[in-house]
Design an enzyme around this catalytic site. Structure first.
Site, PDB file in Angstrom:
ATOM      1  CG  HIS A 191     -21.693  -5.347 -56.259  1.00 22.08           C
ATOM      2  ND1 HIS A 191     -21.669  -5.185 -54.767  1.00 22.08           N
ATOM      3  CD2 HIS A 191     -20.180  -5.840 -56.103  1.00 22.08           C
ATOM      4  CE1 HIS A 191     -20.508  -4.984 -54.365  1.00 22.08           C
ATOM      5  NE2 HIS A 191     -20.043  -5.039 -55.456  1.00 22.08           N
ATOM      6  CD  GLU A 433     -11.483  -3.467 -52.131  1.00 22.83           C
ATOM      7  OE1 GLU A 433     -12.919  -3.269 -53.368  1.00 22.83           O
ATOM      8  OE2 GLU A 433     -11.696  -4.866 -52.224  1.00 22.83           O
ATOM      9  CG  ASP A 457     -16.233  -1.710 -51.063  1.00 22.92           C
ATOM     10  OD1 ASP A 457     -17.532  -1.583 -50.688  1.00 22.92           O
ATOM     11  OD2 ASP A 457     -15.694  -3.083 -52.255  1.00 22.92           O
ATOM     12  CB  CYS A 504     -10.962  -2.661 -61.347  1.00 22.74           C
ATOM     13  SG  CYS A 504     -10.464  -2.632 -59.616  1.00 22.74           S
TER      14      CYS A 504
HETATM   15  C1  PEP Z   1     -14.699  -1.693 -55.660  1.00 19.65           C
HETATM   16  O1  PEP Z   1     -14.571  -1.962 -54.743  1.00 19.65           O
HETATM   17  O2  PEP Z   1     -14.206  -0.182 -56.560  1.00 19.65           O
HETATM   18  C2  PEP Z   1     -14.435  -3.036 -56.834  1.00 19.65           C
HETATM   19  C3  PEP Z   1     -14.819  -2.730 -58.194  1.00 19.65           C
HETATM   20  O3  PEP Z   1     -15.107  -3.957 -56.495  1.00 19.65           O
HETATM   21  P1  PEP Z   1     -16.933  -3.922 -55.654  1.00 19.65           P
HETATM   22  O4  PEP Z   1     -17.576  -2.775 -56.671  1.00 19.65           O
HETATM   23  O5  PEP Z   1     -16.997  -5.384 -56.803  1.00 19.65           O
HETATM   24  O6  PEP Z   1     -16.619  -4.098 -53.906  1.00 19.65           O
HETATM   25 MG    MG Z   2     -14.663  -3.378 -53.716  1.00 19.89          MG
END
Ligand code: PEP
Ligand code: MG
Length: 580
Positions: A191, A433, A457, A504
């Site tokens: 993140h 995910e 994920d 996403c």
């Molecule tokens: C993902 O896991 O691809 C996602 C968009 O969520 P995050 O990156 O916040 O876990």
């Molecule tokens: Mg995620």
């Protein structure tokens, strides 16, 4: 000059002065002192050693009184190291002969000692490295005294070099002065990486140990395309990067001209490019880059840095601001995805050894129903202000989805009863995910209005590779054939059920994957706003027919490397300037 290969997590390149952070998040000052200041600097060192020794002795006495002499003896070992004549001589020689500042000399010498210990086979001895780092921190505290500065007191442009940065530290970087950063730790989809993209500053993570080789004020280059950190670059390299940065700027200007044009392929297929945001103010970036809405609002960032849980009003204000600013364009608000590397005030189990497999995300929300309800109330209230949609993260089982929807239904009833305005038909979706969700996708698609594939994920859980760990980063491949199959099944199931399918994860913003994803059937991508112009340009340069052929060919390949190389080649044929 020294070139390190790390992991590129936020594109762009920057040349500038290094600001080196110690492990406590404080700056290590410049390397050199003036020749005539050497005696004064040696005195400063002597004073710092004496004060540090006094402090350790006081700790020893207090601990001996409370717990017994055997515990106090731990501090005796620290005292011995601090007073070690060989160490003292080494530090003094660096100050006298190389004119290093005492801070730099102390850091350099003690880190060298720590490295030797770390490399030892015996785990007992390897642990002694942390004692040495303790002494280093203590000495630095005494040397810097009240002059200890963090990242808040910046007055000129810098490139931050740190061991690691948490997502909240990254989020609070001052964009006016921090022009880029590089860390020793971190993985491709951590993140921290995501926040760096949101800030639109070039960043490289997982570059391995290098802080001992650099000092505040040194010239550094961060190449956020190739994942390179170049310390003390030579003139030729600087000139080359200046030229490339100039080219990058002119490409950005050309891409900027696409802002108000649709992301439409040359054979007329309309692609929706949406933005991913972590903070309401990023809406401005999305609009500047021409996004068609917000495809993922990571609301857990409301929690980062907050001392207490945000109230319903705090949630509401943030969501309503985004909904209003987007003026009727869709805004997908994801419920809290706290946990793993994004944990703050909520209680965690004491012994969470695998936080990515632990109490995170929707699991945490379902265990804290009052908190979940607070957020859902705020989202629903904001739905009166625009096209707001709700999305649940990390759904693994149908039961989980149904429980989440039940809490939502309860909140809906509550709001209705109290006459609070909201959109009764707010669309409800889930993230895909977890491989289990893909395996059951034909059931899930009957119970939601839309799905969004979270590849960050999905890759991690499919390939059993920690997304934030540099040591396994080479195994983290978004185009692994197993991952591609899961994505394909999800797209097909969504299509069959007639619901919207979005993607996403970071994968959607990487140019090499665009043709593949369109060819697999995706018509909606949600990506970092900074990536929208580039991905739009690709969409506007290809035909769906060509993309389908690319996806079909990729589906016959057996390993990620072949697929990636093939995809890069295909993109190069269409847009040579996009492939690095
Ligand atoms: C993902 O896991 O691809 C996602 C968009 O969520 P995050 O990156 O916040 O876990
Ligand atoms: Mg995620």
């Amino acid at each position: 000059m020294q070139t390190l290969q790390g992991i590129a997590v936020s594109p762009g390149m920057v040349i500038g002065e290094a600001l080196v952070m110690d492990s406590e998040g404080f700056r290590i000052p410049r390397r050199f002192v003036a020749r005539d200041a050497v005696e004064h600097e040696l005195e400063r060192l002597a004073k710092a050693v004496d004060s540090a020794a006094g402090e350790i002795a006081r700790n020893r006495d207090a601990v001996s009184r409370e717990l017994g002499a055997q515990y106090g003896a731990i501090f005796d070992a620290h005292l011995q190291m601090l007073r070690d004549p060989q160490l003292r001589m080494e530090v003094e020689t660096l100050i006298r002969e190389k004119h290093y500042s005492p801070e730099y000399a102390v850091s350099r010498s003690l880190r060298r000692y720590a490295k030797v210990f770390e490399a030892l086979e015996s785990s007992y001895l390897a642990h002694r490295a942390s004692d040495i780092s303790d002494i280093e921190k203590r000495l630095l505290r005494h040397l810097l005294g009240l002059k200890r500065e963090g990242l808040t007191q910046l007055t000129s442009p810098v490139i931050v070099l740190a061991h690691d940065l948490t997502p909240s530290e990254t989020a609070s970087l001052n964009r006016q002065f921090v022009r880029g950063f590089a860390t020793e730790m971190g993985g491709p989809s951590s993140h921290t990486a995501i926040v760096a993209q949101g800030l639109e500053i070039p960043a490289v993570v997982g570059a391995g140990t290098f802080l001992t080789d650099v000092s505040g004020g040194d010239l550094v280059i961060i190449d956020g395309h190739q994942g390179l950190v170049i310390l003390q670059p030579d003139e030729e390299t600087v000139a080359r990067y200046r030229h490339e940065a100039e080219e990058g700027r002119s490409l950005a200007v050309r891409l900027g001209e696409l802002r108000d044009l649709p992301a439409e392929t040359t054979d007329g297929a309309r692609i929706e490019l949406l933005g991913n945001i972590e903070f309401p103010h990023e809406v401005t970036l999305c609009k500047e880059r021409g996004s068609a809405g917000i495809g993922l609002y990571r609301t857990e960032f409301l929690y980062l840095g907050a001392e207490t849980d945000p109230s319903e009003e705090v949630h509401y204000q943030a969501y309503a601001e985004v909904a209003r600013a987007m003026r009727g364009q869709p805004v997908v608000i994801r419920t809290l995805d706290l946990g793993a590397d994004k944990m703050k005030s909520l209680p965690t189990p004491e012994d969470e050894r695998n936080p990515f497999l632990g109490l995170r995300s929707i699991r945490l929300s379902l265990r804290n129903v009052p908190l979940f309800r607070t957020q859902l109330r705020a989202i629903l209230r904001a739905s009166a202000e625009g096209d707001v949609r709700v999305m649940f993260p990390l759904i693994s089982t149908l039961r989980e989805l149904r429980q989440a929807k039940m809490v939502l239904a309860d909140v809906v009833e509550d709001l209705e009863e109290h006459g609070v305005p909201f959109n009764r038909a707010v669309p409800v979706g889930m993230m895909v995910e977890v491989p289990a969700a893909v395996l059951m996708i034909d059931h899930f698609v009957r119970e939601v209005d839309f799905i969004s594939i979270g590849t960050n994920d999905l890759v991690q859980y499919t390939l059993a590779v920690d997304r934030g760990n540099k040591d396994v980063a080479s195994l983290y491949n978004s185009c692994d054939p197993a991952v591609l199959r899961l994505i394909q099944w999800t797209i097909d199931a969504g299509g069959k059920a007639g619901i919207d399918v979005n993607l996403c994860g970071q994968m959607g913003g990487i140019p090499a994957y665009t043709m593949l994803l369109l060819g697999m059937g995706l018509r909606r991508l949600s990506i970092a706003p900074s990536q929208i112009p580039e991905i739009k340009k690709i969409c506007r340069s290809v035909t769906i027919e060509h993309c389908r052929a690319v996806a079909q060919r990729a589906a016959t390949m057996e390993n990620a490397r072949d697929i990636k190389n093939y995809l890069k080649e295909e993109l190069k044929r269409v847009l040579p300037e996009f492939v690095s």
